[in-house]
Motif scaffolding. Structure first.
Motif, PDB file in Angstrom:
ATOM      1  N   HIS A  95       7.354  -4.644  -6.199  1.00  0.00           N
ATOM      2  CA  HIS A  95       7.988  -3.906  -7.290  1.00  0.00           C
ATOM      3  C   HIS A  95       6.966  -3.596  -8.377  1.00  0.00           C
ATOM      4  CE1 HIS A  95      11.655  -3.605 -10.214  1.00  0.00           C
ATOM      5  NE2 HIS A  95      10.961  -2.493 -10.130  1.00  0.00           N
ATOM      6  N   LYS A  96       6.681  -2.324  -8.535  1.00  0.00           N
ATOM      7  CA  LYS A  96       5.747  -1.875  -9.564  1.00  0.00           C
ATOM      8  C   LYS A  96       6.539  -1.707 -10.857  1.00  0.00           C
ATOM      9  CE  LYS A  96       3.639   2.002  -8.675  1.00  0.00           C
ATOM     10  NZ  LYS A  96       2.703   2.971  -8.089  1.00  0.00           N
ATOM     11  N   MET A  97       6.397  -2.660 -11.750  1.00  0.00           N
ATOM     12  CA  MET A  97       7.238  -2.730 -12.932  1.00  0.00           C
ATOM     13  C   MET A  97       7.025  -1.529 -13.858  1.00  0.00           C
ATOM     14  SD  MET A  97       8.706  -5.507 -12.121  1.00  0.00           S
ATOM     15  CE  MET A  97       9.669  -5.776 -13.611  1.00  0.00           C
ATOM     16  N   HIS A  98       8.145  -0.977 -14.345  1.00  0.00           N
ATOM     17  CA  HIS A  98       8.143   0.102 -15.338  1.00  0.00           C
ATOM     18  C   HIS A  98       7.498   1.385 -14.813  1.00  0.00           C
ATOM     19  CE1 HIS A  98       9.355  -3.138 -17.942  1.00  0.00           C
ATOM     20  NE2 HIS A  98       8.189  -3.752 -17.812  1.00  0.00           N
ATOM     21  N   SER A  99       7.442   1.520 -13.512  1.00  0.00           N
ATOM     22  CA  SER A  99       6.881   2.735 -12.928  1.00  0.00           C
ATOM     23  C   SER A  99       7.975   3.779 -12.742  1.00  0.00           C
ATOM     24  CB  SER A  99       6.240   2.420 -11.573  1.00  0.00           C
ATOM     25  OG  SER A  99       5.890   3.603 -10.886  1.00  0.00           O
ATOM     26  N   ALA A 100       7.605   5.038 -12.797  1.00  0.00           N
ATOM     27  CA  ALA A 100       8.540   6.108 -12.470  1.00  0.00           C
ATOM     28  C   ALA A 100       8.915   5.998 -10.997  1.00  0.00           C
ATOM     29  CB  ALA A 100       7.896   7.463 -12.756  1.00  0.00           C
ATOM     30  N   PRO A 101      10.076   6.533 -10.602  1.00  0.00           N
ATOM     31  CA  PRO A 101      10.474   6.462  -9.192  1.00  0.00           C
ATOM     32  C   PRO A 101       9.462   7.158  -8.294  1.00  0.00           C
ATOM     33  CG  PRO A 101      11.886   7.973 -10.414  1.00  0.00           C
ATOM     34  CD  PRO A 101      11.086   7.228 -11.428  1.00  0.00           C
ATOM     35  N   GLN A 102       9.164   6.523  -7.167  1.00  0.00           N
ATOM     36  CA  GLN A 102       8.187   7.053  -6.220  1.00  0.00           C
ATOM     37  C   GLN A 102       8.738   6.934  -4.801  1.00  0.00           C
ATOM     38  OE1 GLN A 102       4.746   4.602  -7.440  1.00  0.00           O
ATOM     39  NE2 GLN A 102       3.815   6.450  -8.281  1.00  0.00           N
ATOM     40  N   PRO A 103       8.152   7.652  -3.833  1.00  0.00           N
ATOM     41  CA  PRO A 103       8.649   7.593  -2.451  1.00  0.00           C
ATOM     42  C   PRO A 103       8.670   6.161  -1.918  1.00  0.00           C
ATOM     43  CG  PRO A 103       7.076   9.384  -2.701  1.00  0.00           C
ATOM     44  CD  PRO A 103       7.026   8.601  -3.971  1.00  0.00           C
ATOM     45  N   ARG A 104       9.764   5.799  -1.267  1.00  0.00           N
ATOM     46  CA  ARG A 104       9.914   4.459  -0.697  1.00  0.00           C
ATOM     47  C   ARG A 104       9.298   4.433   0.697  1.00  0.00           C
ATOM     48  NH1 ARG A 104      14.456   6.322  -2.389  1.00  0.00           N
ATOM     49  NH2 ARG A 104      15.422   6.412  -0.318  1.00  0.00           N
ATOM     50  N   VAL A 105       8.485   3.417   0.948  1.00  0.00           N
ATOM     51  CA  VAL A 105       7.767   3.308   2.222  1.00  0.00           C
ATOM     52  C   VAL A 105       8.024   1.943   2.841  1.00  0.00           C
ATOM     53  CG1 VAL A 105       5.504   3.238   3.339  1.00  0.00           C
ATOM     54  CG2 VAL A 105       5.946   4.916   1.535  1.00  0.00           C
ATOM     55  N   LEU A 106       8.467   1.947   4.099  1.00  0.00           N
ATOM     56  CA  LEU A 106       8.569   0.717   4.879  1.00  0.00           C
ATOM     57  C   LEU A 106       7.281   0.574   5.680  1.00  0.00           C
ATOM     58  CD1 LEU A 106      10.067  -1.728   6.055  1.00  0.00           C
ATOM     59  CD2 LEU A 106      11.043  -0.193   7.787  1.00  0.00           C
ATOM     60  N   LEU A 107       6.476  -0.417   5.327  1.00  0.00           N
ATOM     61  CA  LEU A 107       5.230  -0.692   6.043  1.00  0.00           C
ATOM     62  C   LEU A 107       5.524  -1.750   7.103  1.00  0.00           C
ATOM     63  CD1 LEU A 107       2.167  -0.385   6.419  1.00  0.00           C
ATOM     64  CD2 LEU A 107       1.856  -2.109   4.621  1.00  0.00           C
ATOM     65  N   VAL A 134       7.394  -4.322   2.861  1.00  0.00           N
ATOM     66  CA  VAL A 134       6.608  -4.795   4.012  1.00  0.00           C
ATOM     67  C   VAL A 134       7.426  -5.769   4.848  1.00  0.00           C
ATOM     68  CG1 VAL A 134       4.519  -6.016   4.737  1.00  0.00           C
ATOM     69  CG2 VAL A 134       4.448  -4.527   2.739  1.00  0.00           C
ATOM     70  N   THR A 135       7.321  -5.631   6.171  1.00  0.00           N
ATOM     71  CA  THR A 135       7.946  -6.602   7.079  1.00  0.00           C
ATOM     72  C   THR A 135       7.049  -7.831   7.162  1.00  0.00           C
ATOM     73  OG1 THR A 135       6.842  -5.587   8.989  1.00  0.00           O
ATOM     74  CG2 THR A 135       9.061  -4.811   8.456  1.00  0.00           C
ATOM     75  N   GLY A 169      15.815   9.323   2.892  1.00  0.00           N
ATOM     76  CA  GLY A 169      14.652   9.883   2.221  1.00  0.00           C
ATOM     77  C   GLY A 169      13.444   8.978   2.167  1.00  0.00           C
ATOM     78  N   ALA A 170      13.534   7.797   2.763  1.00  0.00           N
ATOM     79  CA  ALA A 170      12.393   6.878   2.760  1.00  0.00           C
ATOM     80  C   ALA A 170      11.433   7.232   3.900  1.00  0.00           C
ATOM     81  CB  ALA A 170      12.874   5.438   2.878  1.00  0.00           C
ATOM     82  N   HIS A 171      10.358   6.470   4.004  1.00  0.00           N
ATOM     83  CA  HIS A 171       9.309   6.744   4.983  1.00  0.00           C
ATOM     84  C   HIS A 171       8.971   5.461   5.735  1.00  0.00           C
ATOM     85  CE1 HIS A 171       8.476  10.582   2.827  1.00  0.00           C
ATOM     86  NE2 HIS A 171       8.889   9.861   1.801  1.00  0.00           N
ATOM     87  N   MET A 172       8.386   5.613   6.934  1.00  0.00           N
ATOM     88  CA  MET A 172       7.986   4.459   7.726  1.00  0.00           C
ATOM     89  C   MET A 172       6.523   4.614   8.128  1.00  0.00           C
ATOM     90  SD  MET A 172       9.457   2.966  11.395  1.00  0.00           S
ATOM     91  CE  MET A 172      11.111   2.616  10.796  1.00  0.00           C
ATOM     92  N   LEU A 201       7.168   9.579   9.684  1.00  0.00           N
ATOM     93  CA  LEU A 201       6.758   8.411  10.467  1.00  0.00           C
ATOM     94  C   LEU A 201       5.252   8.499  10.669  1.00  0.00           C
ATOM     95  CD1 LEU A 201       7.224   5.924  12.294  1.00  0.00           C
ATOM     96  CD2 LEU A 201       7.653   7.521  14.186  1.00  0.00           C
ATOM     97  N   THR A 202       4.544   7.472  10.215  1.00  0.00           N
ATOM     98  CA  THR A 202       3.096   7.408  10.401  1.00  0.00           C
ATOM     99  C   THR A 202       2.770   6.289  11.378  1.00  0.00           C
ATOM    100  OG1 THR A 202       2.647   8.244   8.172  1.00  0.00           O
ATOM    101  CG2 THR A 202       0.872   7.050   9.279  1.00  0.00           C
ATOM    102  N   LEU A 203       2.057   6.628  12.433  1.00  0.00           N
ATOM    103  CA  LEU A 203       1.650   5.667  13.454  1.00  0.00           C
ATOM    104  C   LEU A 203       0.138   5.516  13.391  1.00  0.00           C
ATOM    105  CD1 LEU A 203       3.817   7.049  16.417  1.00  0.00           C
ATOM    106  CD2 LEU A 203       4.440   5.290  14.747  1.00  0.00           C
ATOM    107  N   MET A 204      -0.320   4.287  13.158  1.00  0.00           N
ATOM    108  CA  MET A 204      -1.742   4.045  12.957  1.00  0.00           C
ATOM    109  C   MET A 204      -2.299   3.121  14.038  1.00  0.00           C
ATOM    110  SD  MET A 204      -1.654   3.521   8.811  1.00  0.00           S
ATOM    111  CE  MET A 204      -3.427   3.613   8.670  1.00  0.00           C
TER     112      MET A 204
END
Length: 427
Positions: A95-107, A134-135, A169-172, A201-204
């Protein structure tokens, strides 16, 4: 099934006190007494003691230790929060405190012998521009048998549950081994028209199709029947641990395999550590020590997940052949239409070679070409795809731009509400 774990634990119980003694002795040998010059012999003895203490394999997860992050010239405090939890995994939000809303990413971190903290560099970079989850997979030896099995189905079900927790609307982003269950999870969500299917979906550096440019890892998986892996590499957790009796692929075996793949490099690293300590080069020594403290922190894998992954991904190639079954359903990658696809590979990757992750681009026939991007990073091996200078300076900016190009506008800064998963996690 072998009794390797019991033998390993007996060895660890015997040698750990000596390593603790060496760790305690090194500072004393390095101490400079008033009026006496520092002895080269004592420095060498201290260096040897410290190097010996650094060879200890642990099962303790190290902290991420990400307390703040820079974003647009501002410093934001970062706090770890538990967004969701099961017996096998904690979904950790940074949690980035006091930050504006940003894209949610599941790493999606690998369950392949190390803890999720191996992705510390990945998390730190993503945090600059995203709301990161993060998982954090638990060590299987600490999970009671009462919590049931954990195989490929359960892994995939966790990803669907966590993606639903982040909401529409989140990302993986999946790194290495979980690229296969990640793309399977997205395909199942797409087929169900699940509103939480990720925007991207980003696959690395993942083993989507290991028939392409097979590596030594792939050759090993092909060289033995699955029964050999079960008989020789699976062992029961000793009874004194919470997960006593659970069958696992022990982390120390995975570490042994990793070490042997690049043994000369590791030998040189410890030789350099000894020389740096002897010569008083504390900064250089700390870099090596920090790396191996993380590298030697091992996490046991549930035997079901390990064996099913070896058989399905590395031996039978179920995903590229269209025969992968998850949660009783055949995975149809053509069902993915709304999710944009970004694949990343490392030019010198000797674990997941060039072309193996790229295969996902051809398999996802339902994704429009305008929503597909592939990138090969020159000059990096496997770990360089998600950590280090080139990850931070060259790969991450491309990933960030891809997410922002294909993501939905973030409208409000509210914490995602946990949505009940559409799949069961009960054994």
């Amino acid at each position: 099934m072998t009794k390797l774990y019991q033998a390993y634990q007996s060895y660890a119980d015997f040698t750990d006190p000596f390593r603790a003694l060496a760790r305690a002795t090194a500072p004393f040998l390095n101490f400079t007494w008033p009026g006496f010059p520092q002895s080269l012999l004592l420095r060498k003895m201290a260096a040897a003691a410290e190097v010996f203490s650094q060879t200890q394999v642990t099962h303790k997860r190290r902290p991420f230790a990400i307390d703040s992050v820079e974003d647009m010239g501002r410093t934001f405090e970062v706090r770890e929060e538990v967004a969701d939890q099961t017996p096998f995994c904690t979904l950790v939000r940074f949690h980035k405190m006091h930050s504006a809303p940003q894209p949610r990413v599941l790493l999606v971190a690998p369950m392949s012998g190390h803890f999720a903290t191996l992705l510390r560099d990945t998390v730190r970079a993503l945090l600059q521009d995203h709301d990161v989850y993060v998982t954090d997979w638990h060590n299987a030896r600490d999970v009671s048998l009462e919590n049931g099995r954990f195989g490929f189905d359960e892994y995939t079900a966790h990803l669907i549950r966590f993606q639903e927790a982040l909401g529409p609307g989140a990302h993986m982003v999946a790194v290495c081994q979980p690229t296969v269950p990640a793309i399977a999870a997205v395909a199942l969500m797409a087929e169900d028209n699940n509103p939480a299917q990720p925007s991207t979906l980003t696959l690395m550096a993942g083993p989507i199709d290991t028939r392409i440019n097979p590596t030594a890892v792939n050759d090993l998986a092909q060289s033995k029947p699955i029964e050999w892996f079960e008989k020789n590499l699976v062992s029961a957790v000793p009874g004194r641990f919470e997960g006593g009796g659970r069958l696992v692929y022990p982390g120390f075996l995975q570490l042994t395999a990793f070490m042997h793949m690049n043994l000369p490099r590791h030998v040189d690293a410890f030789r350099n550590l000894y020389n740096h300590l002897t010569e008083g080069e504390a900064g250089k020594a700390t870099v090596i020590k920090t790396f191996y403290e993380e590298y030697f922190a091992m996490c046991d894998m549930p035997a079901e997940f390990y064996l099913e992954t070896v058989q399905s991904v590395f031996q039978e190639h179920d995903l590229p052949l269209g025969t992968l079954k998850v949660l009783g359903r055949t995975v149809d990658l053509a069902a993915i239409k709304k999710t944009a696809l970004f694949t990343v590979e490392g030019e010198k990757d000797d674990i997941c070679a060039v072309g193996q992750t790229l295969a996902a681009q051809d398999l996802c026939t339902g994704v429009r070409p305008s929503k597909k991007v592939h990138y090969v990073q020159t000059g990096v091996g496997h770990y360089g795809v998600f950590s280090g200078r080139r990850w931070t300076n060259e790969i991450y900016p491309r990933l960030r731009d891809f997410i922002h190009m294909h993501g939905e506008a973030v409208k409000k800064a509210e914490k995602p509400k946990l949505v009940l998963a559409s799949v069961s996690l009960v054994a």
